[in-house]
Design an enzyme around this catalytic site. Structure first.
Site, PDB file in Angstrom:
ATOM      1  N   GLU A 288      27.754  40.769  33.806  1.00 39.62           N
ATOM      2  CA  GLU A 288      29.150  40.315  33.855  1.00 39.62           C
ATOM      3  C   GLU A 288      29.280  38.803  33.643  1.00 39.62           C
ATOM      4  OE1 GLU A 288      31.194  42.407  33.423  1.00 39.62           O
ATOM      5  OE2 GLU A 288      31.061  44.148  34.760  1.00 39.62           O
TER       6      GLU A 288
ATOM      7  N   HIS B 298      31.827  38.724  42.544  1.00 35.12           N
ATOM      8  CA  HIS B 298      32.256  40.061  42.137  1.00 35.12           C
ATOM      9  C   HIS B 298      31.449  41.085  42.918  1.00 35.12           C
ATOM     10  CE1 HIS B 298      33.035  43.633  39.859  1.00 35.12           C
ATOM     11  NE2 HIS B 298      31.790  43.719  39.442  1.00 35.12           N
TER      12      HIS B 298
ATOM     13  N   HIS C 169      31.533  45.584  44.360  1.00 39.29           N
ATOM     14  CA  HIS C 169      32.173  46.909  44.355  1.00 39.29           C
ATOM     15  C   HIS C 169      32.404  47.345  45.796  1.00 39.29           C
ATOM     16  CE1 HIS C 169      30.134  47.847  40.188  1.00 39.29           C
ATOM     17  NE2 HIS C 169      30.875  46.760  40.173  1.00 39.29           N
TER      18      HIS C 169
ATOM     19  N   TYR D 177      50.977  40.547  56.015  1.00 40.22           N
ATOM     20  CA  TYR D 177      51.117  39.150  55.561  1.00 40.22           C
ATOM     21  C   TYR D 177      49.831  38.586  54.975  1.00 40.22           C
ATOM     22  CZ  TYR D 177      48.698  37.035  59.574  1.00 40.22           C
ATOM     23  OH  TYR D 177      47.744  36.645  60.476  1.00 40.22           O
TER      24      TYR D 177
ATOM     25  N   HIS E   7      36.736  49.922  39.005  1.00 41.70           N
ATOM     26  CA  HIS E   7      35.525  49.110  38.979  1.00 41.70           C
ATOM     27  C   HIS E   7      35.234  48.407  40.324  1.00 41.70           C
ATOM     28  CE1 HIS E   7      33.003  46.055  36.444  1.00 41.70           C
ATOM     29  NE2 HIS E   7      32.567  46.138  37.685  1.00 41.70           N
TER      30      HIS E   7
ATOM     31  N   TYR F 278      44.963  22.666  54.686  1.00 40.15           N
ATOM     32  CA  TYR F 278      44.873  21.199  54.652  1.00 40.15           C
ATOM     33  C   TYR F 278      44.544  20.651  56.039  1.00 40.15           C
ATOM     34  CZ  TYR F 278      47.181  21.631  50.123  1.00 40.15           C
ATOM     35  OH  TYR F 278      47.487  21.968  48.835  1.00 40.15           O
TER      36      TYR F 278
HETATM   37 ZN   LIG Z   1      30.866  45.370  38.608  1.00 40.12          ZN
END
Ligand SMILES: [Zn+2]
Length: 265
Positions: free
Chosen positions: A77, A96, A98, A117, A159, A214
Site C-alpha cells: 500500500e 492503515h 484492518h 460526539y 477493506h 492546543y
Molecule cells: Zn489493507
C-alpha cells in the site's frame, strides 16, 4: 533529516507496530505504517514481515517518485501512503489496518455519522467510507484521498481504515479511537439506526476538541466558571492571611457544629 533522527524514527516505528499488535488493531501482516522524513522521502513498513520479528533496519525508505531503499519490498500500500503524505502537509504519519469493527462497517460501505460526539475526533461530522478499489492500486489511493478530505481518518470500502497524525502516537491514538467508535456504532445499530447530533452541535464539539489539542481547557457558552490551576501566589496569600488572624481562626473553629464525619473546608 539527520541520520540520528532517522534512526530514532525507525525505532519508534517498530515500537508503534508492536503497539498495533498489542492493542489488537492489527490483523496478521495486514497493517502498514509510514512516517515523513522530509519533503521528498518517508519511512514505510516492509511488505509481509510480521511485526514481532521486525527490526529498525527492516524499515524501508522511499522517495516520492516511488523509488525505495532497504532489505525488503515496501508495503503493497506504499502508493496511498506516498500520495497522502504528498497531499497532506498537515500530517506526518499514515497508519492503515484492518481493525475488526471499522472493517465491519467498511464491508457495508457505512459512513460513521455523528451518532456519538467522538466522531468529531477525525475532524468532521462524519468518518467517511471510501469507495471500494483493489488493494495497492492508484484507484484505492485516489478514493482514500477523497474520503480523507478535511478529515484525519476514513474507512476503506470492503477493506479497513486509515488514520493520520502528526506523530506515531497521535496516529495510533486515532486508529484506536476509530476502532472504538466503530464498535459502539455496530452495537448501537443492533437497536436500530441511532439519532445523530446536529451539525451545529458537532461544530461546538470540534471547537472544544481543538481547544484541548492546543493545551487549553474545554469551555463553552453558559459555563459559570472554568477549572484552573491553583497558583502558588494565591496559596501563599492565604497562608499569610491565616497567620495574621489567629484569633479568627480559633473563633471559627469553636462553634464547629457540623454533621459527624464531615471534614471542614
Ligand atoms: Zn489493507
Amino acid at each position: 533529516m539527520s541520520k540520528t533522527n532517522e534512526a530514532a524514527l525507525r525505532r519508534e516505528m517498530v515500537e508503534t507496530c508492536r503497539k498495533m499488535n498489542s492493542t489488537g488493531i492489527n490483523q496478521g501482516t495486514a497493517g502498514n505504517l509510514s512516517m515523513r522524513l522530509d519533503a521528498d522521502s518517508f519511512l514505510i513498513t516492509p511488505s509481509s514481515l510480521p511485526y514481532e520479528n521486525m527490526k529498525p533496519a527492516d524499515i524501508m525508505k522511499m522517495w516520492m517518485d516511488g523509488t525505495f531503499e532497504g532489505k525488503h519490498r515496501p508495503s503493497s500500500e506504499w502508493r496511498f501512503h506516498r500520495d497522502i503524505l504528498r497531499h497532506r502537509e498537515d500530517i506526518n504519519c499514515v497508519l492503515h489496518c484492518h481493525s475488526i469493527y471499522a472493517t465491519t462497517l467498511a464491508v457495508h460501505h457505512k459512513t460513521i455519522p455523528s451518532f456519538h460526539y467522538m466522531t468529531g475526533v477525525a475532524g468532521g461530522t462524519t468518518i467517511r467510507c471510501a469507495r471500494y478499489a483493489t488493494f495497492g492500486t492508484q484507484e484505492l489511493s485516489d478514493a482514500a484521498i477523497e474520503a480523507l478530505d478535511g478529515r484525519l481518518a476514513c474507512l476503506l470500502g470492503q477493506h479497513g481504515q486509515i488514520s493520520l497524525g502528526k506523530s506515531f502516537a497521535s496516529a495510533l491514538w486515532l486508529a484506536i479511537e476509530v476502532e472504538t467508535i466503530s464498535r459502539m456504532y455496530v452495537q448501537a445499530l443492533t437497536l436500530g439506526e441511532p439519532p445523530i447530533l446536529s451539525d451545529g452541535e458537532m461544530a461546538r464539539v470540534i471547537g472544544q476538541m481543538q481547544r484541548m489539542s492546543y493545551g487549553q481547557m474545554p469551555e463553552g457558552e453558559g459555563a459559570n466558571d472554568v477549572a484552573r490551576p491553583r497558583t502558588a501566589k494565591k496559596a501563599a496569600a492565604k497562608k499569610i492571611a491565616a497567620k495574621k488572624a489567629p484569633a479568627r481562626k480559633t473563633a471559627a473553629r469553636k462553634p464547629a457544629a457540623r454533621p459527624a464525619g464531615r471534614k471542614r473546608g
